[in-house]
Structures are given as C-alpha cells and as structure tokens.
Design a protein around this motif. Structure first.
Motif, short mmCIF file in Angstrom:
data_model
loop_
_atom_site.label_atom_id
_atom_site.label_comp_id
_atom_site.label_asym_id
_atom_site.label_seq_id
_atom_site.Cartn_x
_atom_site.Cartn_y
_atom_site.Cartn_z
N LYS A 69 0.90 -1.12 -0.07
CA LYS A 69 -0.10 -0.06 -0.05
C LYS A 69 0.95 1.11 -0.01
N LYS A 70 2.10 1.24 0.54
CA LYS A 70 2.86 2.52 0.68
C LYS A 70 3.72 2.51 -0.48
N GLY A 71 3.96 1.51 -1.23
CA GLY A 71 5.03 1.19 -2.28
C GLY A 71 6.46 1.22 -1.95
N ASN A 72 6.55 0.75 -0.70
CA ASN A 72 7.88 0.40 -0.17
C ASN A 72 8.79 -0.47 -1.10
N ASN A 73 9.79 0.08 -1.72
CA ASN A 73 10.75 -0.54 -2.35
C ASN A 73 11.92 -1.36 -1.41
N VAL A 74 12.47 -2.44 -2.43
CA VAL A 74 13.43 -3.16 -1.52
C VAL A 74 14.83 -2.76 -2.58
N ILE A 75 15.92 -2.64 -1.80
CA ILE A 75 17.01 -2.94 -2.55
C ILE A 75 17.98 -4.14 -1.96
N ILE A 76 18.41 -4.75 -2.72
CA ILE A 76 19.44 -6.00 -2.41
C ILE A 76 20.55 -5.71 -3.38
N ARG B 218 5.62 -1.14 -15.88
CA ARG B 218 5.26 0.20 -15.27
C ARG B 218 4.32 0.17 -14.29
N SER B 219 3.21 -0.75 -14.76
CA SER B 219 1.87 -0.74 -13.86
C SER B 219 1.74 -1.83 -13.21
N CYS B 220 2.42 -3.04 -12.97
CA CYS B 220 2.21 -4.01 -12.08
C CYS B 220 2.46 -3.95 -10.79
N ASP B 221 1.81 -4.70 -9.83
CA ASP B 221 1.45 -4.19 -8.44
C ASP B 221 3.00 -4.62 -7.87
N TRP B 222 3.69 -5.67 -8.33
CA TRP B 222 5.03 -5.89 -7.68
C TRP B 222 5.96 -6.10 -8.93
N LEU B 223 7.11 -5.65 -8.98
CA LEU B 223 7.99 -5.61 -9.90
C LEU B 223 9.44 -6.19 -9.29
N VAL B 224 10.09 -7.12 -9.84
CA VAL B 224 11.52 -7.28 -9.57
C VAL B 224 12.24 -6.79 -10.76
N VAL B 225 13.28 -5.87 -10.69
CA VAL B 225 14.33 -5.66 -11.60
C VAL B 225 15.60 -6.46 -11.10
N ASP B 226 15.90 -7.42 -11.84
CA ASP B 226 17.10 -8.20 -11.62
C ASP B 226 18.36 -7.87 -12.18
N GLN C 79 7.38 4.74 -8.10
CA GLN C 79 7.26 5.40 -6.81
C GLN C 79 5.99 6.04 -6.61
N SER C 80 5.66 7.01 -7.50
CA SER C 80 4.59 8.07 -7.38
C SER C 80 3.23 7.20 -7.36
N ASP C 81 3.07 5.95 -7.99
CA ASP C 81 1.91 5.09 -7.87
C ASP C 81 1.97 4.28 -6.61
N ASN C 82 2.91 4.45 -5.84
CA ASN C 82 3.11 3.47 -4.49
C ASN C 82 3.26 2.21 -5.10
N LEU C 83 3.87 1.54 -6.04
CA LEU C 83 4.17 0.55 -6.52
C LEU C 83 5.51 -0.31 -6.39
#
Length: 139
Positions: free
Chosen positions: A26-33, A91-99, A127-131
């Motif tokens: 809901k907050k669109g928190n990103n994860v960096i690995i 661009r629009s999916c709810d969850w995206l992994v960029v590997d 980020q603006s769309d909280n994805l």
C-alpha cells in the motif's frame, strides 16, 4: 508446551499475523538488494522469497487482482529505449523485480546521463503510484 513442540500451523499463523507485506504494498515500499561477488550469493533468491510473500497476499480477500512481474535490467533498458509494449506492464504491475542491475564502469559520462534520463522516469512513475519495486544490484 515447549518451543520445540510448537506446531507448524502456529508458526505460520504468527508470521502471517506479523507480516508487513500488505502495508509495504500500500505504501509502495521498495527493496534494494545488493552485494558484489563473482559467485552467486543469493541476491535473486532473496528477491524471489520477497515475491513469494507478495503473491501470498493474493489469498486475502480483495487482493486477487494483483499483478507481478520480473524483468532483467538489460531487457528493461532495451524496452524503454525501443518503446516496447511490455514496458506498460512493468510500469503498472503491483510488484516488480528488476534483476541483474550491473554497474557499467566503462560507460562515458554522456552514456550514464542518457541511461539516467531514460530509466529514472520509469522508476519515479512506479514510486509515484506506490508500486513496490524490488531492485537486485550486482554491485
């Protein structure tokens, strides 16, 4: 009952109750690995575990329409540069992994600016769309 005799169901219930995945979506928190290594060190594995937990949210009422995607960074760059149709899905999916985001130490300053100019709007839009986006860096 001792901790050694706690059932799998109770453990699962505990983790489900304390999960913050829905809040992060809901907050669109990103994860960096990240982590530099010639050998595999588990960066992609960690991303897949996070994605598995995101997919588990589908089991909850109201989250069945979520979408998920996984893309290699080089394919994402190519898609943005060539304005491919699949970029809309990323661009629009709810969850995206960029590997496999690699550092190109041999790129010129102009090449780095060009890459920044084409890729940054994509990530700012998400980020603006909280994805939430899970970014897997190889450095």
């Amino acid at each position: 009952m001792s901790n050694a005799h706690v059932s799998d169901a109770k453990i699962k219930e505990f983790f489900n109750h304390h999960s913050r995945m829905e809040e992060r979506r809901k907050k669109g928190n990103n994860v960096i690995i990240f982590g530099e290594s010639i050998q595999p060190i588990g960066r992609t594995l960690i991303a897949s575990i996070i994605m598995k937990e995101a997919i588990k949210l589908r089991m909850k009422k109201g989250d069945r329409g979520q979408s998920y995607d996984w893309v290699d960074f080089s394919s994402l760059k190519d898609g943005i540069i060539n304005d491919r149709d699949d970029i809309v899905d990323y661009r629009s999916c709810d969850w995206l992994v960029v590997d496999n985001i690699e550092y190109n130490e041999f790129a010129t300053v102009k090449q780095k600016h060009f890459l920044n100019d084409i890729v940054t709007p994509f990530f700012i839009g998400r980020q603006s769309d909280n994805l939430p986006t899970i970014l897997v860096f190889k450095f």
